[in-house]
Design a protein around this motif. Structure first.
Motif, short mmCIF file in Angstrom:
data_model
loop_
_atom_site.label_atom_id
_atom_site.label_comp_id
_atom_site.label_asym_id
_atom_site.label_seq_id
_atom_site.Cartn_x
_atom_site.Cartn_y
_atom_site.Cartn_z
N UNK A 385 0.84 -1.19 0.00
CA UNK A 385 0.00 0.00 0.00
C UNK A 385 0.88 1.24 0.00
N UNK A 386 0.63 2.14 -0.93
CA UNK A 386 1.43 3.35 -1.08
C UNK A 386 0.60 4.56 -0.68
N UNK A 387 1.16 5.41 0.15
CA UNK A 387 0.48 6.62 0.62
C UNK A 387 0.54 7.68 -0.48
N UNK A 388 -0.61 7.94 -1.10
CA UNK A 388 -0.62 8.88 -2.23
C UNK A 388 -0.43 10.32 -1.80
N UNK A 389 -0.54 10.62 -0.52
CA UNK A 389 -0.24 11.97 -0.06
C UNK A 389 1.26 12.25 -0.08
N UNK A 390 2.05 11.19 -0.03
CA UNK A 390 3.50 11.33 -0.04
C UNK A 390 4.07 11.04 -1.43
N UNK A 391 3.52 10.00 -2.09
CA UNK A 391 4.08 9.54 -3.35
C UNK A 391 3.09 9.74 -4.49
N UNK A 392 3.56 10.32 -5.58
CA UNK A 392 2.71 10.54 -6.76
C UNK A 392 2.58 9.27 -7.58
N UNK A 393 3.52 8.36 -7.46
CA UNK A 393 3.46 7.13 -8.23
C UNK A 393 4.55 6.17 -7.81
N UNK A 394 4.39 4.91 -8.19
CA UNK A 394 5.37 3.89 -7.81
C UNK A 394 5.45 2.81 -8.88
N UNK A 395 6.68 2.47 -9.22
CA UNK A 395 6.96 1.30 -10.06
C UNK A 395 7.49 0.22 -9.12
N UNK A 396 6.98 -0.98 -9.25
CA UNK A 396 7.40 -2.08 -8.37
C UNK A 396 7.66 -3.32 -9.19
N UNK A 397 8.63 -4.11 -8.74
CA UNK A 397 8.81 -5.46 -9.28
C UNK A 397 9.39 -6.34 -8.19
N UNK A 398 8.84 -7.52 -8.07
CA UNK A 398 9.38 -8.54 -7.19
C UNK A 398 9.93 -9.68 -8.01
N UNK A 399 10.70 -10.53 -7.36
CA UNK A 399 11.24 -11.70 -8.05
C UNK A 399 11.57 -12.79 -7.07
#
Length: 460
Positions: A385-399
């Motif tokens: 879960x990303x806090x949109x008040x702090x971050x405008x966007x997020x790229x994520x990848x797991x492996x």
């Protein structure tokens, strides 16, 4: 990245769930009073994951037995096939550890975790993962993984100090094209990364679209020789099924679909992906030459030992010839996966700095794409879960792969400053790596701590 991710609360909520799911009258302000709040929040979640998580929780509190017809309406058939004694027997064993208190709920896109507390205070994690049709692909209950608190970089180092496990860590800020390292731990060490290789496939795809070699509305075709193993669900599609490149790429990144990645890599060609590795700033592209498809790793890693011997003893030319012999349907099944094979070069080796470079390149690709397609694909699943008040966007990848676990994020704040976080683990023993909840949790702790920056940017 230009559009903000909708706010998704990761706050813990506490509550009590009776064995039969009976409504309890709670005293305001008590632990019990939070039970109603937790259940209400889950009841209001009408996303496919929310619906299935609510149903899965009811499985632990409802009337026995549950009919096979009911189960078949909620699970993919492959899940039920994994339980030859019948899933109701497994469910009964879980129920016997209750009644449970709902201690925490974390639902993000297609993956969710419910933390349940039993009558003796023992806590369990109920994992729920759905596929693209909304059916449950994985439902698992196991002891809770306790994630240490993170308030400093020293806390991160301590959390990653696990005997028998090699770890790598990088936290960096990228502002006006300049990278500032906030903290690192063996960040230059090449590590196996599992599905992070799909970032390079995505870069090759964006290049092909940019140069008119392929379009988002073009199609790939399911063929037996391109069908891989999960994760994902495209391996379950019938031969001859046609899927757009856009949807295939979305599944490759958001759901880490292995068959999707192999379909796109096949359409582009191995050379194109290897060019993307070089163009993305990998410090030693020979570590990814030849660039492997997921099904090739499965076949060589857990298939015919003669083929594995040819791979381990061969040079690059011999390995390329060997891969040419694998243009056939897989002989390996998920149940065959066992001993770790990343030591044999059967994985994709990247340093944390390599991961940072390709994430940054993809963010630039996204900013350049006027259609928003690249951004939509890269940001659909943020991993936590990303806090949109702090971050405008997020790229994520797991492996992950036996003995391998990694998670990486590129987060952009509302001032346009980018922050990269990379966590990697590798071991000769899968039991030391676990299911990834520890590493994912450490990543979430770092992001929530403000150590990276964003609106909570710390001095220095």
């Amino acid at each position: 990245m230009r559009t903000a991710i909708p706010a998704q609360s990761a706050a813990a909520v506490s509550g009590r769930v009776g064995r039969r799911g009976a409504m309890m009258i709670d005293v305001p302000g008590s632990v019990e009073s939070a039970s109603g709040a937790a259940e209400s929040a889950l009841a209001r979640d009408d996303t496919p994951l929310g619906v299935q998580a609510r149903w899965a929780l009811d499985l632990l509190t409802g009337v026995r037995p549950v009919s096979q017809e009911t189960l078949a309406g909620h699970f993919v058939s492959a899940f039920l096939d994994k339980h030859p004694q019948g899933f109701p027997a497994v469910l009964d064993a879980w129920r016997d550890q209750g009644p449970f208190r709902l201690a925490e709920t974390r639902l993000v896109a297609h993956k969710g975790w419910l933390t349940l507390e039993g009558p003796t205070g023992t806590r369990h994690a109920l994992s729920v993962i759905i596929d693209s049709t909304g059916l449950i692909r994985i439902l698992q209950m196991q002891p809770e993984t306790v994630v240490p608190e993170v308030h400093s970089w020293a806390d991160v180092d301590e959390a990653l100090r696990i005997p028998g496990v090699d770890s790598s860590f990088l936290a960096a800020r990228i502002e006006r094209g300049r990278r500032t390292v906030l903290h690192e731990l063996a960040a230059e060490r090449p590590m196996p990364t599992g599905s992070a290789y799909k970032l390079y496939v995505m870069r090759a795809l964006v290049h092909a679209v940019d140069h008119g070699e392929l379009g988002w509305d073009d199609e790939v075709v399911i063929r037996p020789e391109l069908r891989s193993l999960p994760t994902g669900d495209m391996q379950d599609l019938a031969d001859g099924t046609r899927v757009t490149v856009r949807e295939t790429a979305r599944k490759m990144i958001a759901m880490s679909d292995n068959t999707a990645a192999d379909l796109i890599a096949d359409r582009l060609g191995r050379d194109a992906v290897e060019r993307a590795v070089r163009a993305s700033g990998h410090h030693d592209p020979s570590l990814l030459s030849p660039f492997l498809a997921s099904r090739e790793v499965f076949e060589l890693g857990w298939g015919d030992p003669v083929l594995r011997k040819v791979w381990t003893e061969g040079d690059e030319s011999a390995r390329r010839r060997l891969l040419g012999q694998l243009a056939r349907p897989l002989t390996v099944r998920s149940s065959d996966l066992g001993p770790t094979v990343h030591q044999l070069g059967l994985d994709w080796r990247m340093s944390a700095y390599d991961v940072c470079e390709v994430l940054t390149a993809l963010a630039q690709d996204s900013a350049r794409d006027a259609t928003g397609t690249v951004e939509s694909i890269l940001t659909e699943y943020p991993g936590i879960a990303i806090d949109s008040e702090i971050w405008a966007g997020a790229i994520f990848k797991g492996g992950s792969c036996p003995g391998v676990m990694m998670f990486c994020w590129l987060l952009e704040d509302h001032e346009g400053v980018r922050h990269v976080l990379v966590l990697q683990q590798a071991s000769d023993e899968q039991r030391l790596i676990g299911d990834g909840l520890l590493l994912r949790g450490i990543g979430a702790r770092v992001i929530d701590s403000g150590l990276l920056g964003g609106a909570k940017r710390t001095a220095g």
